[in-house]
Scaffold this motif. Structure first.
Motif, PDB file in Angstrom:
ATOM      1  N   THR A 110      -4.429 -46.555  -3.537  1.00 19.51           N
ATOM      2  CA  THR A 110      -5.357 -45.552  -3.724  1.00 19.51           C
ATOM      3  C   THR A 110      -4.807 -44.087  -3.096  1.00 19.51           C
ATOM      4  O   THR A 110      -4.348 -44.075  -1.910  1.00 19.51           O
ATOM      5  N   PRO A 111      -4.585 -43.080  -4.062  1.00 17.81           N
ATOM      6  CA  PRO A 111      -3.933 -41.915  -3.630  1.00 17.81           C
ATOM      7  C   PRO A 111      -4.711 -41.032  -2.806  1.00 17.81           C
ATOM      8  O   PRO A 111      -6.104 -41.112  -3.319  1.00 17.81           O
ATOM      9  N   MET A 112      -4.418 -40.687  -1.771  1.00 21.13           N
ATOM     10  CA  MET A 112      -5.193 -40.043  -0.707  1.00 21.13           C
ATOM     11  C   MET A 112      -5.092 -38.484  -1.059  1.00 21.13           C
ATOM     12  O   MET A 112      -4.114 -37.737  -1.395  1.00 21.13           O
ATOM     13  N   PRO A 113      -6.356 -37.642  -0.779  1.00 19.05           N
ATOM     14  CA  PRO A 113      -6.293 -36.392  -0.908  1.00 19.05           C
ATOM     15  C   PRO A 113      -5.050 -35.525  -0.119  1.00 19.05           C
ATOM     16  O   PRO A 113      -5.336 -35.783   1.157  1.00 19.05           O
ATOM     17  N   GLY A 114      -4.453 -34.662  -0.586  1.00 21.36           N
ATOM     18  CA  GLY A 114      -3.538 -34.146   0.435  1.00 21.36           C
ATOM     19  C   GLY A 114      -2.099 -34.928   0.381  1.00 21.36           C
ATOM     20  O   GLY A 114      -1.049 -34.137   0.084  1.00 21.36           O
ATOM     21  N   ASP A 115      -1.988 -36.035   0.758  1.00 17.53           N
ATOM     22  CA  ASP A 115      -0.855 -36.771   1.058  1.00 17.53           C
ATOM     23  C   ASP A 115      -0.867 -38.404   0.928  1.00 17.53           C
ATOM     24  O   ASP A 115      -1.998 -38.779   1.649  1.00 17.53           O
ATOM     25  N   GLY A 116      -0.020 -38.817   0.425  1.00 22.25           N
ATOM     26  CA  GLY A 116       0.122 -40.288   0.673  1.00 22.25           C
ATOM     27  C   GLY A 116      -0.775 -41.168   0.008  1.00 22.25           C
ATOM     28  O   GLY A 116      -1.610 -40.869  -0.903  1.00 22.25           O
ATOM     29  N   PHE A 117      -0.848 -42.654   0.466  1.00 24.86           N
ATOM     30  CA  PHE A 117      -1.501 -43.607  -0.417  1.00 24.86           C
ATOM     31  C   PHE A 117      -2.034 -44.563   0.600  1.00 24.86           C
ATOM     32  O   PHE A 117      -1.715 -44.766   1.734  1.00 24.86           O
ATOM     33  N   GLU A 118      -3.430 -45.077   0.565  1.00 26.31           N
ATOM     34  CA  GLU A 118      -3.831 -46.188   1.141  1.00 26.31           C
ATOM     35  C   GLU A 118      -3.787 -47.503   0.427  1.00 26.31           C
ATOM     36  O   GLU A 118      -3.925 -47.424  -0.833  1.00 26.31           O
ATOM     37  N   VAL A 119      -3.085 -48.599   0.942  1.00 29.57           N
ATOM     38  CA  VAL A 119      -2.636 -49.704   0.360  1.00 29.57           C
ATOM     39  C   VAL A 119      -3.608 -50.897   0.954  1.00 29.57           C
ATOM     40  O   VAL A 119      -3.512 -51.139   2.100  1.00 29.57           O
ATOM     41  N   HIS A 120      -4.348 -51.536   0.036  1.00 30.74           N
ATOM     42  CA  HIS A 120      -5.350 -52.528   0.620  1.00 30.74           C
ATOM     43  C   HIS A 120      -4.911 -54.041  -0.115  1.00 30.74           C
ATOM     44  O   HIS A 120      -4.329 -53.969  -1.205  1.00 30.74           O
TER      45      HIS A 120
END
Length: 308
Positions: free
Chosen positions: A88-98
């Motif tokens: 999931t692309p995160m608002p502002g920066d980076g990603f969450e990976v599940h």
């Protein structure tokens, strides 16, 4: 593992592309997580990896073992035996990976090196036992291991079938084409192949006669037996479910034939999301050597992008 861990890069897929990217990033002193599904790897049926200098003939398991031994010298890459379920692309920066086991991590960048799924034909007895040994998708990968045998090229593409007489002479002097009964312009193709010392046989393959994966005959639906020892039979492919979800929900662009579109630095249409290996290339572009090159290129691009 810390369920809220943070990494410079998460790599999803632990084959040649993913492990090369991990090693390259590690030598750039980037903290990296490699998520690899516990399910059997796509190349598990392969008897050995070819074309990688210093690793000629190594099995996929040996390649992974050697890679993690080398990665362990640096202490910056971690393995995670799990199936990635969402990125999931995160608002502002980076990603969450599940992952399916409930693990969630954050990463500044993500590299997809998942490979693809081969869609094997339904109802062909013996196919699975021969796949990766004497039923092959790529002559450049294991043509040498099938040299000096009788071959057949299986396809429903007339232009591809037309290569049967001449394209594989480096490995065999006896190749025929096998096509479905509905193949258009079959008579013309058959005449052309016969003039070059080959032939075209039409029919539906229902059984592969083999001994422990060593093919010796192909049986058609009408009972015809063709004495063949190797089939060059490229399979249709699809993306893994994770990549399909990224395309559906997060704007990951796929080409018309379903492969992931990347730029020269292996970045996808989603900023910070990279892809390398078989998921970006058609069958004739796939293999360990191009995957290694793509994995290194992606890692280089990730490193230099973070310098700005």
């Amino acid at each position: 593992m810390d369920h809220n861990a943070q990494y410079d890069t998460v790599i999803i897929g632990g084959g040649p592309a993913g492990l090369t990217a991990a090693l390259t990033l590690t030598r750039y002193r980037r903290r990296t997580l490699v998520i690899e599904s516990p399910a059997p790897a796509r190349n598990a049926a392969s008897r050995g990896v070819h074309g990688l200098i210093g690793l000629e003939g190594a099995t996929p398991a040996e390649l992974r073992s050697r890679a993690w031994e080398e990665l362990g010298r640096y202490g910056l890459a971690e393995p995670l035996d799990a199936t990635a379920s969402e990125v999931t692309p995160m608002p502002g920066d980076g990603f969450e990976v599940h992952t399916q086991d409930g693990t969630t991590v954050w990463a500044r960048n993500v590299a997809l090196t998942t490979g693809v799924i081969d869609l094997h034909p339904d109802g062909v007895e013996g196919f699975a036992a021969c796949w990766g040994q004497t039923v092959i998708h790529c002559p450049f990968c294991i043509g040498e291991e099938n040299a000096d045998r009788t071959w057949a090229l299986v396809s429903d593409e007339p232009r591809y079938l037309g290569m049967a007489a001449t394209a594989f002479k480096a490995w065999t002097g006896d190749t025929i084409a096998i096509a479905p009964p509905s193949l258009p312009d079959a008579q013309e193709l058959r005449r052309d192949l016969r003039a070059k010392g080959s032939d075209l046989v039409q029919g539906e393959i229902v059984r592969l006669h083999h001994t422990d994966g060593d093919l010796h005959a192909v049986e058609l639906a009408d009972g015809t037996l063709l004495k063949r020892q190797t089939l060059l039979w490229p399979q249709q492919q699809r993306q893994v479910p994770l990549v399909e979800r990224l395309a559906e929900h997060h704007g990951l662009r796929l080409a018309e034939d379903g492969y992931v579109i990347v730029d020269a630095g292996r970045q996808t249409s989603v900023p910070g999301l990279y892809a390398a290996g078989d998921l970006t290339g058609r069958t004739w572009e796939q293999g360990a050597v191009p995957a290694v090159a793509a994995g290194a290129a992606a890692a280089d691009a990730i490193h230099f992008a973070t310098l700005h």
